[in-house]
Design an enzyme around this catalytic site. Structure first.
Site, PDB file in Angstrom:
ATOM      1  N   GLU A 243     -29.156  23.335  -3.470  1.00 63.28           N
ATOM      2  CA  GLU A 243     -28.317  22.499  -2.606  1.00 63.28           C
ATOM      3  C   GLU A 243     -26.997  22.178  -3.294  1.00 63.28           C
ATOM      4  OE1 GLU A 243     -28.631  18.067  -0.493  1.00 63.28           O
ATOM      5  OE2 GLU A 243     -30.023  18.652  -2.094  1.00 63.28           O
TER       6      GLU A 243
ATOM      7  N   LYS B 249     -28.255  21.538   7.470  1.00 62.72           N
ATOM      8  CA  LYS B 249     -29.304  20.536   7.311  1.00 62.72           C
ATOM      9  C   LYS B 249     -29.376  19.637   8.541  1.00 62.72           C
ATOM     10  CE  LYS B 249     -31.040  17.035   4.092  1.00 62.72           C
ATOM     11  NZ  LYS B 249     -30.760  16.262   2.856  1.00 62.72           N
TER      12      LYS B 249
ATOM     13  N   CYS C 228     -33.281  19.773   0.545  1.00 64.44           N
ATOM     14  CA  CYS C 228     -33.643  18.492  -0.038  1.00 64.44           C
ATOM     15  C   CYS C 228     -34.944  17.967   0.582  1.00 64.44           C
ATOM     16  CB  CYS C 228     -32.495  17.502   0.108  1.00 64.44           C
ATOM     17  SG  CYS C 228     -32.689  16.000  -0.887  1.00 64.44           S
TER      18      CYS C 228
END
Length: 537
Positions: A296, A357, A407
């Site tokens: 990320e 995301k 994440c």
């Protein structure tokens, strides 16, 4: 006749349930990742929850307190347990807010406690409902307690964007209840663990002399054996071949990059940014594995901020041969908005694959209404991302379907399940790209690894993890960690991975279609039955 032992003083007996609840909450936190080893302890999760269950069913010392006072007492016990459990689980949020965000230490500590107190209200309500609806039958009490606990876990996992970090089911990735993951997921495991905890809390020595107790234990063992056999058959190659399932292509080589860029320097133009661009650029040029994954925001700048040609050279490198790359990078602009994204480069992939995301972190990636004043007290770069959609397509590459998540998105199995609605396009490999550097060298790393392992158990797909500071690891379709890079080191984890295809698990099937609604309905149905039984009494 032997003399009777004198009873404990009334103040001690009044305090005992509160001590049980408080100690149980702290032990519940420890069960998720034992300090030092980082290993989850399934038996401690059940035992610690049994302390709360025992406190709830123990008769109060004071007499004539009434139903309302008893419900408030039960709510207080549940709230105390939850506050200790949750604050002891995600205390490392303090590191992100104070050490890296610059928030004053008292305010950061208060914010962690306030979050635990707020989320603890779900469990307070659950324990109050248990007190009001229980009828005294031990089997029904165990079922009712499991149902209210399930509903509290679901509420924490979904309301106000959801923050189910530390759900009790994650302690069971190595335990006997792991067989339930493929059928009912982490929340179903938590339901079974809560039922077991209440059963343990109500166990009496004389029960060992009753045939009914042994019959119940035998039935539980037989049910567990049947579920374990079902899972093993679904995973064994001969059973899969008989069902027409095949592995997704040949095993492929994998390189997971772990830059270990210090979090306090990661977005600094004079230190962390050139370090990240230099190291990741060098590794991406030198990598020989078939699939390369960088974590990320491995590239900590928006494309328009990069040196001209930097991203284009990477794209040219991975679209000209047989290799593929998944690269964590923010996309967009300050003027039009930006996303926390993954770019995928592979031969024939034009334009590049893109994943944005979806499930953003409150305060870190988006600002909840009325809380901008709070985020302005901290120094968080790129703190207001735009949101991607649910069920975005996978990257199709050499017979594989690579499904990124970023994440803590792997915390929301019901959202990952959306990709399994059609078995023909379901992922063959799950890929997590994370930066847990915000939380230092804390148990957050081990807790997150268990979360990924549970997802692998639920979907029976391998999960590979590329992170900035750890845990960079490869997890097979049985939830086992086969390769892991030492945390807080700069390096490359090389491994070989076999993608999986074929029939999806029962959990993936129903969660892809209905989300967590079946669990909500099941928990509410138990509460409705308990209410009817209560009226009958």
């Amino acid at each position: 006749m032997a003399p009777l032992r004198p009873a404990a003083p009334a103040p001690v007996r009044r305090l005992a349930p509160w001590l049980l609840a408080g100690a149980g909450g702290l032990l519940q936190a420890l069960s998720l990742a034992w300090p030092g080893s980082g290993e989850p302890l399934w038996w401690l999760q059940i035992a610690s929850l049994a302390l709360l269950a025992r406190a709830l069913v123990a008769p109060p010392v004071a007499t004539g307190t009434g139903a309302r006072a008893g419900a408030w007492r039960a709510a207080g016990l549940g709230w105390l347990f939850a506050c200790g459990w949750l604050a002891g689980t995600f205390w490392w949020l303090y590191i992100s807010m104070h050490t890296y965000g610059g928030l004053a230490a008292p305010l950061a500590a208060a914010a962690v406690l306030a979050l635990a107190a707020f989320l603890g209200s779900y469990y307070a309500a659950a324990c109050a409902a248990f007190h009001r609806l229980r009828t005294g039958g031990r089997a029904w009490d165990a079922l009712l307690f499991a149902a209210v606990w399930l509903l509290a876990e679901l509420a924490r996992g979904q309301w106000w964007t959801g923050f189910p970090w530390g759900a009790g089911g994650y302690a069971h990735v190595d335990g006997p209840l792991a067989v339930l993951a493929r059928s009912v997921g982490v929340y179903g495991i938590g339901f079974a663990a809560a039922a077991a905890a209440m059963g343990l809390a109500q166990l009496r020595p004389r029960d060992l002399g009753r045939w009914r107790s042994w019959a119940v234990m035998l039935a539980v063992l037989l049910a567990w054996g049947a579920l374990d056999w079902q899972r093993e058959c679904a995973l064994r190659e001969d059973c899969r071949a008989a069902a027409g399932a095949v592995d997704a292509g040949a095993p492929f080589t994998l390189a997971l990059l772990q830059g270990n860029i210090p979090q306090d320097e990661k977005f600094q133009p004079g230190s962390g940014v050139p370090l990240a661009l230099g190291w990741y650029g060098e590794q991406l040029r030198a990598a020989s594995a078939q699939l390369v994954v960088a974590p990320e925001t491995a590239i900590p700048l928006l494309p328009g901020q990069l040196v001209p040609g930097y991203l284009e050279r990477i794209a040219q490198r991975y679209t000209a041969g047989d290799q593929a790359l998944l690269l964590g990078i923010p996309l967009g602009s300050f003027e039009e908005g930006y996303t926390n994204s993954v770019l995928g480069f592979a031969a024939g992939q034009a334009p590049p694959y893109r994943y944005d995301k979806h499930h953003l972190v409150p305060f870190g990636e988006f600002i909840p209404p009325f809380f901008r004043w709070f985020t302005q007290m901290m120094h968080i770069p790129l703190g207001d991302f735009a949101r991607g959609g649910v069920g975005q397509p996978s990257l199709a590459w050499q017979g594989q379907r690579l499904a990124p998540n970023i994440c803590y998105e792997d915390l929301f199995g019901e959202e990952l399940a959306a990709r399994f609605a059609d078995p023909a396009t379901a992922p063959t490999v799950l890929v997590n790209l994370s930066n847990i550097g915000w939380f230092g060298d804390s148990v957050a790393i081990d807790q997150h690894l268990s979360i990924s392992r549970l997802r692998a158990l639920e979907f029976e797909r391998p999960m590979v993890r590329a992170t900035n500071t750890g845990a960079t690891a490869v997890i097979d379709h049985r939830g086992r960690v086969t390769h892991r890079l030492a945390g807080h080191t700069r390096g490359v984890l090389e491994a070989q991975v076999q993608g999986r295809t074929g029939a999806v698990t029962p959990y993936a099937w129903w969660a892809a279609r209905a989300g967590l609604l079946p669990l909500w309905l099941g928990g509410l149905a138990v509460l409705a039955l308990a209410w009817l039984r209560r009226r009958g009494h």
